[in-house]
Design a protein around this motif. Structure first.
Motif, PDB file in Angstrom:
ATOM      1  N   ASN A 257     -13.831  -7.394  -5.071  1.00 22.86           N
ATOM      2  CA  ASN A 257     -14.679  -6.671  -6.013  1.00 22.86           C
ATOM      3  C   ASN A 257     -14.657  -7.314  -7.388  1.00 22.86           C
ATOM      4  N   GLU A 258     -15.700  -7.081  -8.162  1.00 21.63           N
ATOM      5  CA  GLU A 258     -15.726  -7.593  -9.530  1.00 21.63           C
ATOM      6  C   GLU A 258     -14.670  -6.911 -10.389  1.00 21.63           C
ATOM      7  N   VAL A 259     -14.526  -5.596 -10.196  1.00 25.39           N
ATOM      8  CA  VAL A 259     -13.538  -4.817 -10.939  1.00 25.39           C
ATOM      9  C   VAL A 259     -12.694  -4.058  -9.919  1.00 25.39           C
ATOM     10  N   PRO A 260     -11.432  -4.426  -9.731  1.00 25.21           N
ATOM     11  CA  PRO A 260     -10.601  -3.706  -8.765  1.00 25.21           C
ATOM     12  C   PRO A 260     -10.249  -2.327  -9.290  1.00 25.21           C
ATOM     13  N   ILE A 261      -9.960  -1.418  -8.376  1.00 22.99           N
ATOM     14  CA  ILE A 261      -9.578  -0.076  -8.807  1.00 22.99           C
ATOM     15  C   ILE A 261      -8.340  -0.144  -9.696  1.00 22.99           C
ATOM     16  N   LEU A 262      -8.242   0.806 -10.617  1.00 21.76           N
ATOM     17  CA  LEU A 262      -7.092   0.852 -11.523  1.00 21.76           C
ATOM     18  C   LEU A 262      -5.835   1.299 -10.793  1.00 21.76           C
ATOM     19  N   ALA A 263      -5.955   2.362 -10.005  1.00 26.27           N
ATOM     20  CA  ALA A 263      -4.766   2.926  -9.370  1.00 26.27           C
ATOM     21  C   ALA A 263      -5.165   3.757  -8.165  1.00 26.27           C
ATOM     22  N   SER A 264      -4.222   3.907  -7.255  1.00 26.42           N
ATOM     23  CA  SER A 264      -4.361   4.815  -6.111  1.00 26.42           C
ATOM     24  C   SER A 264      -3.301   5.885  -6.180  1.00 26.42           C
ATOM     25  N   LEU A 265      -3.651   7.076  -5.690  1.00 25.16           N
ATOM     26  CA  LEU A 265      -2.730   8.208  -5.622  1.00 25.16           C
ATOM     27  C   LEU A 265      -2.658   8.637  -4.162  1.00 25.16           C
ATOM     28  N   LEU A 266      -1.468   8.603  -3.603  1.00 25.37           N
ATOM     29  CA  LEU A 266      -1.273   8.896  -2.192  1.00 25.37           C
ATOM     30  C   LEU A 266      -0.333  10.086  -2.057  1.00 25.37           C
ATOM     31  N   SER A 267      -0.786  11.097  -1.308  1.00 24.01           N
ATOM     32  CA  SER A 267       0.056  12.275  -1.073  1.00 24.01           C
ATOM     33  C   SER A 267       0.367  12.391   0.407  1.00 24.01           C
ATOM     34  N   CYS A 268       1.559  12.842   0.693  1.00 22.26           N
ATOM     35  CA  CYS A 268       2.034  12.923   2.070  1.00 22.26           C
ATOM     36  C   CYS A 268       1.770  14.307   2.643  1.00 22.26           C
ATOM     37  N   LYS A 269       0.987  14.345   3.704  1.00 17.28           N
ATOM     38  CA  LYS A 269       0.741  15.590   4.428  1.00 17.28           C
ATOM     39  C   LYS A 269       1.631  15.693   5.673  1.00 17.28           C
ATOM     40  N   VAL A 270       1.736  14.570   6.399  1.00 21.88           N
ATOM     41  CA  VAL A 270       2.616  14.510   7.574  1.00 21.88           C
ATOM     42  C   VAL A 270       3.340  13.173   7.530  1.00 21.88           C
ATOM     43  N   PRO A 271       4.670  13.169   7.366  1.00 17.86           N
ATOM     44  CA  PRO A 271       5.393  11.894   7.369  1.00 17.86           C
ATOM     45  C   PRO A 271       5.609  11.402   8.794  1.00 17.86           C
ATOM     46  N   SER A 272       5.894  10.133   8.914  1.00 20.04           N
ATOM     47  CA  SER A 272       6.302   9.595  10.208  1.00 20.04           C
ATOM     48  C   SER A 272       7.783   9.905  10.420  1.00 20.04           C
ATOM     49  N   PRO A 273       8.308   9.684  11.613  1.00 23.32           N
ATOM     50  CA  PRO A 273       9.738   9.939  11.835  1.00 23.32           C
ATOM     51  C   PRO A 273      10.605   9.171  10.849  1.00 23.32           C
ATOM     52  N   LYS A 274      11.706   9.745  10.477  1.00 24.89           N
ATOM     53  CA  LYS A 274      12.605   9.155   9.482  1.00 24.89           C
ATOM     54  C   LYS A 274      12.955   7.725   9.868  1.00 24.89           C
ATOM     55  N   GLY A 275      12.926   6.843   8.869  1.00 26.52           N
ATOM     56  CA  GLY A 275      13.232   5.435   9.102  1.00 26.52           C
ATOM     57  C   GLY A 275      12.023   4.581   9.387  1.00 26.52           C
ATOM     58  N   THR A 276      10.840   5.206   9.454  1.00 23.40           N
ATOM     59  CA  THR A 276       9.595   4.453   9.661  1.00 23.40           C
ATOM     60  C   THR A 276       8.551   4.953   8.673  1.00 23.40           C
ATOM     61  N   GLY A 277       7.506   4.162   8.500  1.00 21.66           N
ATOM     62  CA  GLY A 277       6.352   4.629   7.741  1.00 21.66           C
ATOM     63  C   GLY A 277       6.543   4.742   6.249  1.00 21.66           C
ATOM     64  N   ASN A 278       7.605   4.127   5.694  1.00 23.39           N
ATOM     65  CA  ASN A 278       7.716   4.071   4.241  1.00 23.39           C
ATOM     66  C   ASN A 278       6.537   3.301   3.659  1.00 23.39           C
ATOM     67  N   THR A 279       6.324   3.415   2.359  1.00 24.84           N
ATOM     68  CA  THR A 279       5.378   2.547   1.670  1.00 24.84           C
ATOM     69  C   THR A 279       6.164   1.702   0.684  1.00 24.84           C
ATOM     70  N   GLY A 280       5.965   0.389   0.785  1.00 23.04           N
ATOM     71  CA  GLY A 280       6.654  -0.543  -0.085  1.00 23.04           C
ATOM     72  C   GLY A 280       5.781  -0.947  -1.255  1.00 23.04           C
ATOM     73  N   PHE A 281       6.407  -1.195  -2.403  1.00 19.84           N
ATOM     74  CA  PHE A 281       5.695  -1.586  -3.619  1.00 19.84           C
ATOM     75  C   PHE A 281       6.410  -2.771  -4.261  1.00 19.84           C
ATOM     76  N   SER A 282       5.630  -3.671  -4.836  1.00 10.31           N
ATOM     77  CA  SER A 282       6.158  -4.856  -5.519  1.00 10.31           C
ATOM     78  C   SER A 282       5.536  -4.944  -6.901  1.00 10.31           C
ATOM     79  N   ASN A 283       6.362  -5.048  -7.939  1.00  7.19           N
ATOM     80  CA  ASN A 283       5.880  -5.150  -9.311  1.00  7.19           C
ATOM     81  C   ASN A 283       5.580  -6.612  -9.626  1.00  7.19           C
ATOM     82  N   THR A 284       4.301  -6.984  -9.602  1.00  6.25           N
ATOM     83  CA  THR A 284       3.942  -8.385  -9.816  1.00  6.25           C
ATOM     84  C   THR A 284       3.856  -8.758 -11.293  1.00  6.25           C
ATOM     85  N   TYR A 285       3.873  -7.774 -12.187  1.00  4.16           N
ATOM     86  CA  TYR A 285       4.102  -8.066 -13.612  1.00  4.16           C
ATOM     87  C   TYR A 285       5.526  -8.598 -13.787  1.00  4.16           C
TER      88      TYR A 285
END
Length: 282
Positions: free
Chosen positions: A110-138
């Motif tokens: 895209n010409e202008v990427p989205i600023l931010a996403s907001l994700l809310s958990c309604k149903v998690p996966s079983p413990k130990g799976t389905g995490n979301t990973g984040f990396s600070n590229t700044y």
């Protein structure tokens, strides 16, 4: 008569030294909008914000998103989009979302990427799976040596969603490849020089090649920097509980869903903020 006014103060604690803050304010304080400026500042500084078990319903999540900037509707009804690999719940996008299992930045075509996403958990996966990973590229860029910064600063990379296809399907059909290529592609700077003066790395599974270098060096740059930026110093893996909300700065972080059983029922609801700054494409 004098009416007393109060200004809510942000209650934040750092998760790791170089990424992430946990926000402890009440739902009422967040929905009031009084914290918006402080939250925006904290988001840019920390990359991601975690709101433990805040339990927003869809209407509240939309309302909260709108306090932070311009709301970017996704679904046909303007509500949050369903994020799941379950084809029964998400028949149109489950296949495309397989690319979300690998490090990426949204909107690289895209010409202008989205600023931010907001994700809310309604149903998690079983413990130990389905995490979301984040990396600070700044932070990952800031920690490079001056020599490396000088080398990377002016490089440009071809990005295309089709490049991510080979991460999860190494031998796709020609028909599927053409569909993915039809989504589009874009040449972007390897180092985004933001209007704020800060710089961040633009990486992820949509990277195909670095322009102006041979293919071996291109691969070393793309995969070497991804390995650097996703080291433990710059990353955080969020284990979801029902009601959690996470916001990430899409202009200065990468993210990925960590593997889970597509049939386990994992369900997230996502809202987005419209982008405010175009890619620094010269």
């Amino acid at each position: 008569m004098t009416v007393a006014t109060t200004t809510a103060q942000l209650k934040a604690e750092h998760i790791k030294p170089k990424i992430g803050s946990r926000i402890l304010n009440s739902k009422e304080e967040l929905l009031s909008g009084e914290l918006a400026a402080q939250l925006r500042e904290e988001l840019e500084a920390r990359g991601i914000l975690v709101f433990p078990k805040i339990n927003f319903d869809d209407a509240e999540q939309i309302a909260f998103t709108k306090t932070l900037g311009e709301y970017a509707p996704e679904g046909p009804d303007g509500g949050p989009s369903k994020i799941t690999l379950d084809v029964k719940e998400n028949p149109a996008s489950a296949e495309y979302l397989k690319g979300s299992l690998y490090w990426h930045i949204d909107g690289t075509r895209n010409e202008v990427p989205i600023l931010a996403s907001l994700l809310s958990c309604k149903v998690p996966s079983p413990k130990g799976t389905g995490n979301t990973g984040f990396s600070n590229t700044y932070a990952a860029y800031d920690a490079l040596s001056d020599e490396d910064k000088a080398y990377y600063d002016d490089l440009r990379v071809l990005h295309g969603p089709w490049a991510s296809l080979f991460y999860y399907e190494p031998e796709p059909s020609l028909a599927k490849l053409k569909i993915m290529q039809g989504i589009g592609e874009k040449v972007l700077p390897l180092v985004w020089k933001h209007a704020s003066g800060r710089k961040s790395l633009v990486l992820g599974c949509t990277c195909h090649h670095v322009q102006g270098v041979d293919h071996l060096e291109s691969a070393r740059i793309i995969h070497g920097l991804r390995e650097w930026a996703t080291g433990s110093e710059f990353t955080y893996s969020h284990e979801w509980s029902v009601g959690d909300l996470v916001i990430w700065d899409n202009t200065g972080t990468m993210h990925r869903a960590e593997a889970y059983d597509p049939n386990c029922g994992r369900m997230m609801h996502r809202t987005k903020l419209e982008g405010e700054e175009p890619w620094a494409v010269e």
